[in-house]
Design a protein around this motif. Structure first.
Motif, PDB file in Angstrom:
ATOM      1  N   ARG A  75      37.292  -3.977  82.748  1.00 31.42           N
ATOM      2  CA  ARG A  75      35.942  -4.132  83.278  1.00 31.42           C
ATOM      3  C   ARG A  75      35.209  -5.246  82.558  1.00 31.42           C
ATOM      4  O   ARG A  75      34.581  -6.100  83.174  1.00 31.42           O
ATOM      5  N   GLY A 103      37.113  -5.542  90.808  1.00 33.85           N
ATOM      6  CA  GLY A 103      37.693  -5.341  89.480  1.00 33.85           C
ATOM      7  C   GLY A 103      36.767  -4.575  88.555  1.00 33.85           C
ATOM      8  O   GLY A 103      37.209  -3.718  87.789  1.00 33.85           O
ATOM      9  N   ILE A 104      35.472  -4.863  88.639  1.00 30.89           N
ATOM     10  CA  ILE A 104      34.503  -4.153  87.808  1.00 30.89           C
ATOM     11  C   ILE A 104      34.453  -2.680  88.205  1.00 30.89           C
ATOM     12  O   ILE A 104      34.421  -1.793  87.349  1.00 30.89           O
ATOM     13  N   ALA A 159      41.969  -3.643  87.089  1.00 33.30           N
ATOM     14  CA  ALA A 159      40.868  -4.549  86.783  1.00 33.30           C
ATOM     15  C   ALA A 159      41.365  -5.780  86.032  1.00 33.30           C
ATOM     16  O   ALA A 159      40.938  -6.903  86.321  1.00 33.30           O
ATOM     17  N   GLY A 178      33.031 -13.039  85.840  1.00 33.61           N
ATOM     18  CA  GLY A 178      31.939 -13.063  86.809  1.00 33.61           C
ATOM     19  C   GLY A 178      30.716 -13.801  86.292  1.00 33.61           C
ATOM     20  O   GLY A 178      30.047 -14.515  87.048  1.00 33.61           O
ATOM     21  N   CYS A 180      36.484  -8.690  83.641  1.00 29.76           N
ATOM     22  CA  CYS A 180      35.949  -9.066  84.950  1.00 29.76           C
ATOM     23  C   CYS A 180      34.472  -9.449  84.858  1.00 29.76           C
ATOM     24  O   CYS A 180      34.029 -10.365  85.546  1.00 29.76           O
ATOM     25  N   GLY A 193      41.212  -9.585  87.453  1.00 27.73           N
ATOM     26  CA  GLY A 193      40.560 -10.621  86.653  1.00 27.73           C
ATOM     27  C   GLY A 193      41.475 -11.802  86.381  1.00 27.73           C
ATOM     28  O   GLY A 193      41.055 -12.962  86.461  1.00 27.73           O
ATOM     29  N   LEU A 230      35.921  -9.944  91.956  1.00 30.80           N
ATOM     30  CA  LEU A 230      35.500  -9.532  90.614  1.00 30.80           C
ATOM     31  C   LEU A 230      34.703  -8.236  90.657  1.00 30.80           C
ATOM     32  O   LEU A 230      34.832  -7.401  89.757  1.00 30.80           O
TER      33      LEU A 230
END
Length: 74
Positions: free
Chosen positions: A53, A39-40, A6, A60, A56, A10, A36
């Motif tokens: 998290r 990544g989350i 993640a 976002g 990201c 990011g 993103l």
């Protein structure tokens, strides 16, 4: 491991989001948002931490704010 993925996603997408803040380049944020989200999801799956998290999510939010200012396109 998911936290590291993640963070890497990011960091890779952050320059695209920064580039997307320039007028007429807002479309770049549309390319950044799906990455993103990945990544989350990867950060959520890791149980060791939530820094990736959260990073990201912040990137976002910046992309989403820029898209809302430009009307979603510009």
């Amino acid at each position: 491991m998911g936290n590291i993925i993640a963070i890497l996603l990011g960091v890779l997408v952050l320059p695209i989001v920064i580039l997307g803040t320039i007028p007429f380049l807002g479309w770049a944020n549309w390319l950044a948002l799906p990455v993103l989200v990945l990544g989350i999801v990867a950060g959520q799956l890791s149980s060791s931490g939530n820094a990736g998290r959260n990073f990201c999510i912040v990137v976002g939010i910046i992309a989403a704010i820029r898209l809302s200012i430009g009307g979603g396109i510009i």
